[in-house]
Design an enzyme around this catalytic site. Structure first.
Site, PDB file in Angstrom:
ATOM      1  CE  LYS A 138      -3.885  -2.323   2.189  1.00 15.67           C
ATOM      2  NZ  LYS A 138      -4.683  -2.630   3.382  1.00 15.67           N
ATOM      3  CD  GLN A 144      -3.504  -4.277   6.364  1.00 13.95           C
ATOM      4  OE1 GLN A 144      -3.656  -3.202   5.798  1.00 13.95           O
ATOM      5  NE2 GLN A 144      -3.858  -5.415   5.797  1.00 13.95           N
ATOM      6  CG  ASP A 195      -9.876  -0.522   4.728  1.00 17.74           C
ATOM      7  OD1 ASP A 195      -9.631  -0.802   3.540  1.00 17.74           O
ATOM      8  OD2 ASP A 195      -9.127  -0.813   5.679  1.00 17.74           O
TER       9      ASP A 195
HETATM   10  N1  GUN Z   1      -6.690  -7.264   5.970  1.00 18.92           N
HETATM   11  C1  GUN Z   1      -6.901  -8.019   4.863  1.00 18.92           C
HETATM   12  N2  GUN Z   1      -7.431  -7.255   3.875  1.00 18.92           N
HETATM   13  C2  GUN Z   1      -7.551  -6.009   4.366  1.00 18.92           C
HETATM   14  C3  GUN Z   1      -8.025  -4.779   3.820  1.00 18.92           C
HETATM   15  O1  GUN Z   1      -8.471  -4.667   2.670  1.00 18.92           O
HETATM   16  N3  GUN Z   1      -7.971  -3.704   4.660  1.00 18.92           N
HETATM   17  C4  GUN Z   1      -7.512  -3.793   5.932  1.00 18.92           C
HETATM   18  N4  GUN Z   1      -7.533  -2.692   6.679  1.00 18.92           N
HETATM   19  N5  GUN Z   1      -7.080  -4.913   6.476  1.00 18.92           N
HETATM   20  C5  GUN Z   1      -7.093  -6.016   5.675  1.00 18.92           C
END
Ligand code: GUN
Length: 281
Positions: free
Chosen positions: A52, A96, A119
């Site tokens: 990211k 996350q 998100d």
């Molecule tokens: N853990 C696995 N996929 C994701 C995601 O798309 N966003 C976040 N914040 N955590 C994750």
């Protein structure tokens, strides 16, 4: 059979986003910024977070990584989110997942301002998705819809089967497909005779986290197969679909890696730019 090339599409979308980000920086003299809260050192999270940050940098966006020890308390984390909510230089905030067991993920996520919940994991965003009201929507299922649309794959009226009912992929995926007028079935680990359900699918989305779980006999001839799985077995990555044997039966299929994954990240960044624009209106 056509391979749905998420990697190339995501590259093109990052190029487009970068141009928009440059214009926004010029116009507002501010840089769209995503705050990433990471707790502990879950190995998958390490990779996701790194990717990211790298993709944001490519698009000339800023990230602020706030990395805590596994031992942080829920209260300390909530205080940190308070600060990020108030910080005008932060446009989007994500935590996350997974968070450690002693921290309630729902409480943490719902503490993020809706305007910064890029998100789309908060109860408010999910409720809006459920109601068909515009909101931030989770990046993985949103990326999948955009991938289908990029290849002009019709969703309306199609039989869609989603295997997996997680809060971040399966459930929002079902809702997004429903909002696009698919006939949607959600199957999961307790579904009886799973193959008879998956075989109905014109569009089959699999997000269960079991390597090569979907085999050739479970897929209808000519189906569109979307594989969300990323399973590491003996240092190699496998999807939830037995690609080699399933692919020849399909009309379109995503590879792993290079299918869904790259689109998730660009969608998150697009959401962050949308948040920036809303906040600077
Ligand atoms: N853990 C696995 N996929 C994701 C995601 O798309 N966003 C976040 N914040 N955590 C994750």
């Amino acid at each position: 059979m056509i391979i749905l090339d998420g990697k190339t599409i995501s590259k093109n979308r990052k190029e487009t986003l970068k141009i928009e980000v440059n214009e926004l920086i010029e116009k507002y003299n501010k840089v769209p910024t995503l705050a990433i809260i990471q707790v502990g050192s879950n190995s998958a999270s390490q990779i996701y977070v790194r990717n990211k940050i790298k993709a944001a940098a490519f698009c000339n966006m800023n990230t602020r990584l706030i990395h805590f020890e596994e031992t942080i308390t829920e209260e300390e984390l909530l205080n940190e989110i308070d600060k990020l909510n108030q910080d005008e230089n932060i446009n989007g905030i994500i935590a996350q997942l997974p968070l450690p067991k002693h921290i309630n993920e729902t409480i943490i996520i719902n503490h993020i301002y809706e305007s910064k919940d890029v998100d789309g994991f908060s109860t408010t965003c999910k409720g809006k998705l459920f109601s068909g009201i515009d909101s931030f929507t989770p990046a993985t299922p949103t990326g999948i819809i955009s991938l289908l649309e990029a290849y002009n794959i019709d969703i309306s009226g199609k039989e869609a089967v989603v295997v997996g009912r997680s809060n971040i992929v399966g459930k929002p995926m079902a809702m997004l497909l429903l909002n696009k007028n698919a006939t949607v079935t959600v199957a999961h680990s307790r579904t009886k005779d799973l193959a008879s359900v998956t075989k109905r699918a014109d569009i089959l989305v699999v997000a269960i986290g079991k390597a090569k779980f979907i085999t050739e006999d479970m897929v209808k001839e000519g189906a569109v197969v979307i594989d969300v799985g990323i399973n590491r077995v003996d240092e190699k990555l496998y999807g939830d679909v037995d690609f080699e044997n399933v692919a020849p039966k399909t009309s379109f299929i995503t590879p792993v890696p290079g299918g869904v994954g790259p689109l998730t990240i660009v969608t998150l960044l697009e959401n962050t730019v949308k948040a920036f624009k809303n906040q600077n209106k």
